[in-house]
Design an enzyme around this catalytic site. Structure first.
Site, PDB file in Angstrom:
ATOM      1  N   ASN A 141       0.890  -1.169   0.000  1.00  0.00           N
ATOM      2  CA  ASN A 141       0.000   0.000   0.000  1.00  0.00           C
ATOM      3  C   ASN A 141       0.920   1.209   0.000  1.00  0.00           C
ATOM      4  O   ASN A 141       1.488   1.559   1.030  1.00  0.00           O
ATOM      5  CB  ASN A 141      -0.902  -0.028   1.232  1.00  0.00           C
ATOM      6  CG  ASN A 141      -1.738   1.241   1.358  1.00  0.00           C
ATOM      7  OD1 ASN A 141      -1.751   2.087   0.458  1.00  0.00           O
ATOM      8  ND2 ASN A 141      -2.442   1.377   2.481  1.00  0.00           N
ATOM      9  N   LYS A 160       0.204   4.225  -0.257  1.00  0.00           N
ATOM     10  CA  LYS A 160      -0.396   5.422   0.373  1.00  0.00           C
ATOM     11  C   LYS A 160      -0.131   6.649  -0.506  1.00  0.00           C
ATOM     12  O   LYS A 160      -0.123   6.522  -1.727  1.00  0.00           O
ATOM     13  CB  LYS A 160       0.104   5.568   1.804  1.00  0.00           C
ATOM     14  CG  LYS A 160      -0.122   4.280   2.609  1.00  0.00           C
ATOM     15  CD  LYS A 160       0.030   4.427   4.087  1.00  0.00           C
ATOM     16  CE  LYS A 160      -0.245   3.089   4.773  1.00  0.00           C
ATOM     17  NZ  LYS A 160      -0.188   3.152   6.225  1.00  0.00           N
ATOM     18  N   HIS A 190      -9.611   1.142   4.542  1.00  0.00           N
ATOM     19  CA  HIS A 190      -8.373   1.341   5.310  1.00  0.00           C
ATOM     20  C   HIS A 190      -8.651   2.298   6.470  1.00  0.00           C
ATOM     21  O   HIS A 190      -9.446   3.232   6.329  1.00  0.00           O
ATOM     22  CB  HIS A 190      -7.276   1.886   4.396  1.00  0.00           C
ATOM     23  CG  HIS A 190      -5.922   1.833   5.025  1.00  0.00           C
ATOM     24  ND1 HIS A 190      -5.511   2.765   5.952  1.00  0.00           N
ATOM     25  CD2 HIS A 190      -4.908   0.951   4.891  1.00  0.00           C
ATOM     26  CE1 HIS A 190      -4.292   2.443   6.353  1.00  0.00           C
ATOM     27  NE2 HIS A 190      -3.901   1.349   5.729  1.00  0.00           N
ATOM     28  N   GLU A 250      -7.055   4.685   7.528  1.00  0.00           N
ATOM     29  CA  GLU A 250      -6.817   6.106   7.194  1.00  0.00           C
ATOM     30  C   GLU A 250      -8.008   6.693   6.458  1.00  0.00           C
ATOM     31  O   GLU A 250      -8.345   7.869   6.629  1.00  0.00           O
ATOM     32  CB  GLU A 250      -5.508   6.221   6.386  1.00  0.00           C
ATOM     33  CG  GLU A 250      -4.295   5.995   7.285  1.00  0.00           C
ATOM     34  CD  GLU A 250      -3.087   5.377   6.596  1.00  0.00           C
ATOM     35  OE1 GLU A 250      -2.990   5.424   5.363  1.00  0.00           O
ATOM     36  OE2 GLU A 250      -2.228   4.825   7.324  1.00  0.00           O
ATOM     37  N   GLU A 299      -5.565  -4.986  10.199  1.00  0.00           N
ATOM     38  CA  GLU A 299      -4.549  -3.967  10.469  1.00  0.00           C
ATOM     39  C   GLU A 299      -4.854  -3.251  11.785  1.00  0.00           C
ATOM     40  O   GLU A 299      -5.654  -2.317  11.810  1.00  0.00           O
ATOM     41  CB  GLU A 299      -4.528  -2.934   9.339  1.00  0.00           C
ATOM     42  CG  GLU A 299      -4.173  -3.513   7.991  1.00  0.00           C
ATOM     43  CD  GLU A 299      -3.545  -2.476   7.072  1.00  0.00           C
ATOM     44  OE1 GLU A 299      -2.503  -2.775   6.498  1.00  0.00           O
ATOM     45  OE2 GLU A 299      -4.075  -1.360   6.955  1.00  0.00           O
ATOM     46  N   GLY A 308       2.455   2.184  10.855  1.00  0.00           N
ATOM     47  CA  GLY A 308       3.410   3.284  10.740  1.00  0.00           C
ATOM     48  C   GLY A 308       4.091   3.649  12.049  1.00  0.00           C
ATOM     49  O   GLY A 308       4.759   4.668  12.152  1.00  0.00           O
ATOM     50  N   SER A 355       3.346  -2.251  10.254  1.00  0.00           N
ATOM     51  CA  SER A 355       4.792  -2.338  10.491  1.00  0.00           C
ATOM     52  C   SER A 355       5.382  -3.703  10.130  1.00  0.00           C
ATOM     53  O   SER A 355       6.313  -4.182  10.771  1.00  0.00           O
ATOM     54  CB  SER A 355       5.126  -1.967  11.938  1.00  0.00           C
ATOM     55  OG  SER A 355       4.729  -0.623  12.203  1.00  0.00           O
TER      56      SER A 355
HETATM   57  P1  13P Z   1       2.952   0.280   7.659  1.00  0.00           P
HETATM   58  O1  13P Z   1       3.461  -0.989   7.048  1.00  0.00           O
HETATM   59  O2  13P Z   1       3.698   1.506   7.186  1.00  0.00           O
HETATM   60  O3  13P Z   1       2.811   0.193   9.143  1.00  0.00           O
HETATM   61  O4  13P Z   1       1.460   0.481   7.079  1.00  0.00           O
HETATM   62  C1  13P Z   1       0.571  -0.564   7.168  1.00  0.00           C
HETATM   63  C2  13P Z   1      -0.627  -0.204   6.385  1.00  0.00           C
HETATM   64  O5  13P Z   1      -1.394   0.666   6.750  1.00  0.00           O
HETATM   65  C3  13P Z   1      -0.852  -0.928   5.126  1.00  0.00           C
HETATM   66  O6  13P Z   1      -2.121  -0.665   4.608  1.00  0.00           O
END
Ligand code: 13P
Length: 248
Positions: free
Chosen positions: A10, A12, A95, A97, A167, A173, A213
């Protein structure tokens, strides 16, 4: 029951179109693995150049978001037919976010899941709890509710091809990964929920990823768990490390 592993990046809101093509070229040889589905979920503007850049490789392309209508007055949005024509096969839906920053709720997420299936796109449907819910001990109920809402009126045949990403928000993150046992506990529970809502064959077929992560150092242990069929990777998908996760 053997499920095919699926490792998805992803990206982002990272990588300009030029940078996206450069990353595809950098990762090309590193992500080779015929036993794994490899997916790059990329920003909308990167989709066309990334589809072109991965032609002839084992990489599939996904979107990070879309809207449920085919066309019309929806400023700033992108539709499923647009994604399909561009060569997109997967789409991330729900997601944390999108839920937390852009206010998406489970009603919209459910509409998106249904629309993705109707359009021939495979949803990567995300769920997961906040740190507060984890600490309160109510995370299982929360995730169960998300799954039930988000799959309302979705058929067993559709769920058999679905990808669910667990997740935990506190692990995204932050550098703090759920332990393999914590991740397995929830992924197993999600599979049991699917068995309850549908049947055992559907639960055996659905693929469940862990995300949060995940990196080259912890991927092998997470992926060794029986109910973890892959990963949804943020930060580490933008680096050569992604190849190590694909081949973990
Ligand atoms: P990270 O791997 O940066 O923690 O992000 C995970 C994520 O949100 C994947 O969709």
């Amino acid at each position: 029951m053997s499920r095919r592993r699926i490792i998805a990046g992803n990206w982002k809101m990272n990588k300009t179109p030029g940078e996206a093509v450069a990353l595809c070229n950098e990762l090309k040889d590193l992500v080779k693995n015929d036993a794994v589905d490899v997916v790059y979920c990329v920003p909308a503007i990167d989709i066309v150049p990334v589809v072109e850049a991965v032609k002839g490789t084992n990489v599939h392309v996904g979107a990070e978001n879309f809207y449920i209508e085919d066309k019309g007055a929806f400023t700033g949005e992108i539709s499923a037919p647009m994604l399909k024509e561009a060569g997109v096969e997967y789409v991330i839906i729900g997601h944390s976010e999108r839920r937390d920053i852009f206010g998406e709720n489970d009603i919209l997420i459910n509409q998106k899941v249904k629309k993705a299936f109707a359009s021939g796109l495979t949803p990567i449907m995300c769920c997961g709890e906040s740190l507060a819910l984890r600490k309160a001990g109510t995370y299982k109920e929360w995730i169960a509710r998300q799954i039930k809402w988000d799959l309302t009126d979705v058929t067993a045949d559709q769920v058999k091809t679905l990808v669910i990403a667990y997740e935990p928000i506190w692990a995204i993150g932050t550098g703090e990964t759920a332990t393999a046992d914590q991740a397995e506990e929830v992924c197993k529970m999600i599979r049991e929920i699917i068995a309850d809502l549908y049947d055992q064959a559907t639960a055996d077929a659905v693929r469940i990823q862990y995300g949060g992560s995940m990196n080259a150092g912890n991927a092998a242990e997470l992926l060794s768990k029986p109910n973890i069929d892959g990963g949804l990777i943020g930060g580490a998908s933008l680096k050569p490390d992604f190849g190590k996760i694909v081949n973990a």
